[in-house]
Structures are given as structure tokens and as C-alpha cells.
Design an enzyme around this catalytic site. Sequence first.
Site, mmCIF file in Angstrom:
data_model
loop_
_atom_site.group_PDB
_atom_site.id
_atom_site.type_symbol
_atom_site.label_atom_id
_atom_site.label_comp_id
_atom_site.label_asym_id
_atom_site.label_seq_id
_atom_site.Cartn_x
_atom_site.Cartn_y
_atom_site.Cartn_z
ATOM 1 N N CYS A 3 0.834 -1.211 0.000
ATOM 2 C CA CYS A 3 0.000 0.000 0.000
ATOM 3 C C CYS A 3 0.868 1.260 0.000
ATOM 4 O O CYS A 3 1.472 1.576 -1.011
ATOM 5 C CB CYS A 3 -0.981 -0.039 1.173
ATOM 6 S SG CYS A 3 -2.330 1.137 1.012
ATOM 7 N N HIS B 103 -3.343 -5.695 1.366
ATOM 8 C CA HIS B 103 -2.602 -5.833 2.628
ATOM 9 C C HIS B 103 -2.480 -7.294 3.058
ATOM 10 O O HIS B 103 -3.291 -7.761 3.871
ATOM 11 C CB HIS B 103 -3.318 -5.055 3.730
ATOM 12 C CG HIS B 103 -3.154 -3.577 3.622
ATOM 13 N ND1 HIS B 103 -2.193 -2.886 4.308
ATOM 14 C CD2 HIS B 103 -3.817 -2.663 2.881
ATOM 15 C CE1 HIS B 103 -2.275 -1.601 4.008
ATOM 16 N NE2 HIS B 103 -3.253 -1.435 3.143
ATOM 17 N N GLU C 198 -0.585 -8.582 5.188
ATOM 18 C CA GLU C 198 -0.365 -8.684 6.647
ATOM 19 C C GLU C 198 -1.675 -8.639 7.419
ATOM 20 O O GLU C 198 -1.705 -8.959 8.602
ATOM 21 C CB GLU C 198 0.616 -7.601 7.114
ATOM 22 C CG GLU C 198 0.025 -6.212 7.403
ATOM 23 C CD GLU C 198 -0.374 -5.439 6.155
ATOM 24 O OE1 GLU C 198 -0.215 -5.966 5.034
ATOM 25 O OE2 GLU C 198 -0.866 -4.299 6.296
#
Lengths: 81, 223
Positions: B85, B194, B196
Site C-alpha cells: 500500500c 494488505h 499482513e
Amino acid sequence: MATIVVEVMLKPEILDPQGQAVAAALPRLGFTFAKEVRQGKRFEISVDGTPTAEQLADIERAAQTLLSNPVIESFRVKVEG
Amino acid sequence: MRVGVVTFPGSLDDSSALRAIRVAGGIPVPLFHASDDLKEVQAVVLPGGFSYGDYLRCGAISRFAPIMSSIIIAAEHGFPVLGICNGFQILCESHLLPGALTRNQGLHFVCTDQPLIVENNSTPWTSGYTKGDRLVIPIKNGEGSFQASTETLAELESEGRIVLRYTESNPNGSKNDIAGITNARGNVVGVMPHPEQAIESLTGPSEDGLTFFTSILHSMVGR
């Protein structure tokens, strides 16, 4: 004191959704003349006295490396006041 | 295996990225923007967020942080870097990746669980996937529309450098539905989604993102 102005605009081929939103809002106020709106940025850099050729060359480099992203934007440098 | 995560002023997902590295089995190492010390990490993640408040352009000021001078030099020599991002935006501003990320088409900040297709599993960050894998990973961005010149897009396509592509819908007007790309060497990867935030079913829509972090650990062990 003089002001060096750097104007940064998205390149014509890059989509400008902010400009489009402004263009769509204008007719709601009765302003029906706008065919297209492009939105950009303006930097005003104050210097003592008249800017030197060296300072203008530096500004040119600053505009290329930091103030604009040459991938999507073009810029123009001018001196005011 | 030590994997660094850089915290810039305004980073948001640094702690999630550190956690993902730990869950994957690596040693997470926090790195700080104001230092040029990479602390002997073997790979680095630039996390999501709004570094420097997204002032000027997303990633434009972070690109000149002291840590970035070390990362840019290392990346040019094959050091693995993943930008997520805002990290992807920083990599584009650093010219480690081509193109730029601009305001979303439609102007909305988009926050959703996004279906994706894996297009390239030859990078050290995606080696655990199979080409064509379908993932669901959150996206959350206001300036995620990938733009590049026609020549750059053709080069990315012909060299197989598109890593992830949006499927079912294009959330932000990205050219060619691009959600992630890699550099010519394959060590630098930038993705808008994302991973994560998709490592455990308790808190994410899937565990599909964990493979980014296990991939880098396996890739480095194999070296």
C-alpha cells in the site's frame, strides 16, 4: 523579495478524478460552460532579491525530483513579483 | 531469518507486518526512517499507512528518508523489498518500481475484502503461491489507482512482472487491473492489498496473505 512559482499538473493522459468531480459540480451552480476541468498544485517559493540563474536551475531540479512526479505530472516554473 | 519493517512518521500497519513475520516463523526487526541502519536484516517490508500525512504525494517525502537511501542501494543489488500500500507508493516514488499510484477513480477511499489472482510466483515474496491462485485480501486505500505509460504497461505485461491482479471488480481504476508488480530483477515487489491483514481467520477474511511472509523465509533459506 521575489516569488518563484512552480505549477504542477497531471499529464493529459492521466485520469484526474478530482478535476472530473469539480467539472460535475459546476453545472449544479449554473456554470454550464466548462468542457473539462483539470486540477493541479501551485508552489510559491519566496527568495531574497531577484532569483539567480543558479537558484532557478536548482528549483528546476527540485521540481523534477520532489515537487512533481515526472511519471504522472508535468511542471512549469515562473517568477512573480 | 531477520526481516525488517520500516516505521515512518504516519505508518499504520508496521506492527501488523512485524506480527505477520513472527507468525510466519521469522524474526521481525523494527527499523526507523531516520536511521540508515538496516540492522543486518535479510529482507525488508515497507508497511502501509500515511507516511508524512501523504503530504505532497503519497510516498514522495518518505522516499528521501535516511533509511530509504540504504534500501534503494541494497535493492539495486538484489535485496528483497516488499512494499504494501503506502510502501508500494514509496517504491514507485523511489523509482524502484515503474508507474505511479494516483487518486482512486470515483474518489472514494476503498476498504473491502478484495478478490485477487496471483500472476507471478517467481518472486521471493510470492514463491509459495501457484500461478492462478485466487486470494481474498483486504484493500484500504484512497490513492491506489495504478497508472503508467502504454509502453511501461506493455513491458510489465510482456515480462510477466504483474504479480497480483484484481478480479471480479477493479476497485480503483488501476490500469490492466494491476494490484501488484515487481521490478525486472524480481526482488522488489509492490502490492496495494494488505497481506499482513490476512494471516489469521480470526481477524482477517482469509489466511491467504501469510504466504507472502512464509515465501520470503523459504526463499532466503534456500539461498
